[in-house]
Design a protein around this motif. Structure first.
Motif, PDB file in Angstrom:
ATOM      1  N   SER A 121      33.891   8.891  -5.549  1.00 25.11           N
ATOM      2  CA  SER A 121      32.979   8.240  -6.516  1.00 25.11           C
ATOM      3  C   SER A 121      33.695   7.950  -7.844  1.00 25.11           C
ATOM      4  N   THR A 122      34.838   7.296  -7.756  1.00 31.05           N
ATOM      5  CA  THR A 122      35.666   7.076  -8.950  1.00 31.05           C
ATOM      6  C   THR A 122      34.965   6.279 -10.042  1.00 31.05           C
ATOM      7  N   GLU A 123      33.949   5.505  -9.689  1.00 31.66           N
ATOM      8  CA  GLU A 123      33.168   4.781 -10.704  1.00 31.66           C
ATOM      9  C   GLU A 123      31.714   5.236 -10.703  1.00 31.66           C
ATOM     10  N   GLY A 124      31.486   6.456 -10.259  1.00 33.71           N
ATOM     11  CA  GLY A 124      30.155   7.043 -10.310  1.00 33.71           C
ATOM     12  C   GLY A 124      29.242   6.667  -9.170  1.00 33.71           C
ATOM     13  N   GLU A 125      29.785   6.078  -8.090  1.00 29.27           N
ATOM     14  CA  GLU A 125      28.940   5.674  -6.969  1.00 29.27           C
ATOM     15  C   GLU A 125      28.259   6.895  -6.352  1.00 29.27           C
TER      16      GLU A 125
ATOM     17  N   GLY B 246      34.177  -1.802 -11.835  1.00 25.84           N
ATOM     18  CA  GLY B 246      33.492  -1.881 -13.124  1.00 25.84           C
ATOM     19  C   GLY B 246      34.099  -1.068 -14.238  1.00 25.84           C
ATOM     20  N   ARG B 247      33.504   0.115 -14.514  1.00 23.72           N
ATOM     21  CA  ARG B 247      33.881   0.890 -15.691  1.00 23.72           C
ATOM     22  C   ARG B 247      34.155   2.346 -15.326  1.00 23.72           C
ATOM     23  N   TYR B 248      34.902   2.995 -16.208  1.00 22.71           N
ATOM     24  CA  TYR B 248      35.149   4.436 -16.051  1.00 22.71           C
ATOM     25  C   TYR B 248      33.864   5.199 -16.343  1.00 22.71           C
ATOM     26  N   VAL B 249      33.682   6.289 -15.634  1.00 17.82           N
ATOM     27  CA  VAL B 249      32.543   7.165 -15.897  1.00 17.82           C
ATOM     28  C   VAL B 249      33.020   8.368 -16.700  1.00 17.82           C
ATOM     29  N   ASN B 250      32.072   9.139 -17.178  1.00 22.59           N
ATOM     30  CA  ASN B 250      32.401  10.310 -17.990  1.00 22.59           C
ATOM     31  C   ASN B 250      33.287  11.291 -17.215  1.00 22.59           C
ATOM     32  N   GLU B 251      34.371  11.718 -17.837  1.00 24.01           N
ATOM     33  CA  GLU B 251      35.331  12.584 -17.160  1.00 24.01           C
ATOM     34  C   GLU B 251      34.698  13.914 -16.740  1.00 24.01           C
TER      35      GLU B 251
ATOM     36  N   ASP C  16      33.827   7.204 -21.467  1.00 28.31           N
ATOM     37  CA  ASP C  16      32.791   6.701 -20.567  1.00 28.31           C
ATOM     38  C   ASP C  16      32.438   5.260 -20.939  1.00 28.31           C
ATOM     39  N   GLY C  17      32.411   4.359 -19.960  1.00 25.00           N
ATOM     40  CA  GLY C  17      32.043   2.965 -20.183  1.00 25.00           C
ATOM     41  C   GLY C  17      33.212   2.043 -20.447  1.00 25.00           C
ATOM     42  N   THR C  18      34.427   2.576 -20.559  1.00 29.50           N
ATOM     43  CA  THR C  18      35.602   1.732 -20.747  1.00 29.50           C
ATOM     44  C   THR C  18      35.826   0.868 -19.513  1.00 29.50           C
ATOM     45  N   VAL C  19      36.217  -0.377 -19.736  1.00 29.25           N
ATOM     46  CA  VAL C  19      36.421  -1.314 -18.632  1.00 29.25           C
ATOM     47  C   VAL C  19      37.530  -0.823 -17.705  1.00 29.25           C
ATOM     48  N   ARG C  20      37.241  -0.783 -16.429  1.00 21.51           N
ATOM     49  CA  ARG C  20      38.215  -0.389 -15.407  1.00 21.51           C
ATOM     50  C   ARG C  20      38.597  -1.564 -14.515  1.00 21.51           C
ATOM     51  N   GLY C  21      37.625  -2.431 -14.227  1.00 24.00           N
ATOM     52  CA  GLY C  21      37.864  -3.613 -13.409  1.00 24.00           C
ATOM     53  C   GLY C  21      36.955  -4.752 -13.828  1.00 24.00           C
ATOM     54  N   ASN C  22      36.939  -5.814 -13.031  1.00 18.40           N
ATOM     55  CA  ASN C  22      36.128  -6.992 -13.335  1.00 18.40           C
ATOM     56  C   ASN C  22      35.125  -7.226 -12.213  1.00 18.40           C
ATOM     57  N   PRO C  23      33.867  -6.806 -12.406  1.00 17.23           N
ATOM     58  CA  PRO C  23      32.873  -6.939 -11.338  1.00 17.23           C
ATOM     59  C   PRO C  23      32.355  -8.361 -11.141  1.00 17.23           C
ATOM     60  N   LYS C  24      32.747  -9.292 -12.003  1.00 12.15           N
ATOM     61  CA  LYS C  24      32.241 -10.661 -11.890  1.00 12.15           C
ATOM     62  C   LYS C  24      32.854 -11.401 -10.699  1.00 12.15           C
ATOM     63  N   HIS C  25      33.998 -10.961 -10.241  1.00  8.47           N
ATOM     64  CA  HIS C  25      34.681 -11.648  -9.147  1.00  8.47           C
ATOM     65  C   HIS C  25      34.865 -10.688  -7.973  1.00  8.47           C
ATOM     66  N   LYS C  26      34.364 -11.074  -6.803  1.00 12.05           N
ATOM     67  CA  LYS C  26      34.517 -10.253  -5.606  1.00 12.05           C
ATOM     68  C   LYS C  26      35.966 -10.302  -5.117  1.00 12.05           C
ATOM     69  N   ASP C  27      36.318  -9.311  -4.314  1.00 18.73           N
ATOM     70  CA  ASP C  27      37.651  -9.279  -3.730  1.00 18.73           C
ATOM     71  C   ASP C  27      37.756 -10.262  -2.568  1.00 18.73           C
TER      72      ASP C  27
END
Length: 282
Positions: A144-148, A201-206, A236-247
């Motif tokens: 759950s690296t992005e809180g999933e 998306g974004r980093y979650v709280n460590e 927490d909330g820092t940009v990690r990736g770009n969710p606007k564009h799918k892989d």
């Protein structure tokens, strides 16, 4: 009467149809948050596959294939300093089953060379992983690296490892003999996930991630602190990736098509000679 008419309409297609075996080998790659270039052989992996092809006419075919490919990418190859500082990487094996419709611009029974295009649907399976500082293989989705799946991030749902894709592409065929055709093609896959690389998306709280998934999850979520001069875990909330564009992922290589049944190019030409209207005699 209707049955007779139906048979009469289908007979030309039935007399031209034939079964073929397809064998494929080449490379696979992807475009996403860890790969800056849309189409490149940089960091590419191998791919191979096999399937059946049913030629309805000289122009139209239906194909079904099982394909295996390996893709990987790492921030260490990025041109941007902020991406290299993130220091993320991943690998995954992709297993795909597809069903395609193919169109030859020229009839390969009459031309030695013909361009072609294809499109269809596919089901694929992936499971991104990386290696920790000791070299141990670690699958990323359970972390759950992005809180999933964490209660603190209700909008972050776990991503499915088996999904649908839309494959499409094209290539060029070279007729080697009556039975064998060699083609070079590239096929792209339109995906509906941004987590092929486990980055979106974004980093979650460590501390939250540490409490929920343990130190390994924190280590894999941000790896910038593992390189010389690297920074600590982002807020927490820092940009990690770009969710606007799918892989995306894509495969390119050589395809060998081998005819199975008795209908060959020579047969086709002989039938045309029999069935074509006679030339006008003056």
């Amino acid at each position: 009467m209707k049955k007779i008419l139906l048979v009469g309409m289908l007979l030309p297609l039935m007399t031209q149809a034939q079964w073929n075996v397809n064998l494929y080998g080449g490379f696979s790659n992807y475009f996403g948050d860890l790969q800056e270039r849309p189409l490149t052989t940089q960091q590419a992996g191998g791919s191979f596959g096999a399937g059946l092809q049913y030629d309805l006419t000289g122009h139209f075919s239906v194909l079904s294939n099982l394909t295996y490919g390996r893709i990987s990418a790492a921030d260490g190859y990025a041109t941007k300093a902020d991406l290299r500082a993130r220091n993320l990487n991943f690998e995954t094996v992709i297993g795909e089953w597809n069903l395609l419709a193919e169109y030859n611009l020229l009839d390969p029974r009459q031309h030695k060379v013909t361009p072609y295009v294809f499109a269809g649907i596919a089901v694929y399976h992936f499971n991104p992983y990386s290696y920790d500082s000791t070299g141990r293989k670690v699958y990323l989705r359970p972390l759950s690296t992005e809180g999933e799946g964490l209660a603190q991030y209700p909008n972050q749902k776990p991503y499915a490892l088996t999904q649908f894709a839309i494959p499409f592409g094209g290539g060029i065929k070279f007729r080697i003999s009556d039975r064998v055709t060699l083609a070079y093609e590239i096929g792209l896959r339109k995906l509906f996930t941004d987590y092929l690389d486990d980055v979106s998306g974004r980093y979650v709280n460590e501390d939250t991630l540490l409490a929920a998934r343990g130190p390994e999850a924190v280590q894999m979520a941000y790896r910038g602190n593992q390189i010389k001069g690297g920074a600590g875990y982002p807020p927490d909330g820092t940009v990690r990736g770009n969710p606007k564009h799918k892989d995306w992922y894509y495969m390119s290589g050589l395809r060998v098509t081998i005819a199975l049944n008795s209908l060959r190019i020579a047969d086709f030409r002989r039938r045309r000679g029999v069935l074509d209207c006679p030339k006008k005699v003056y």
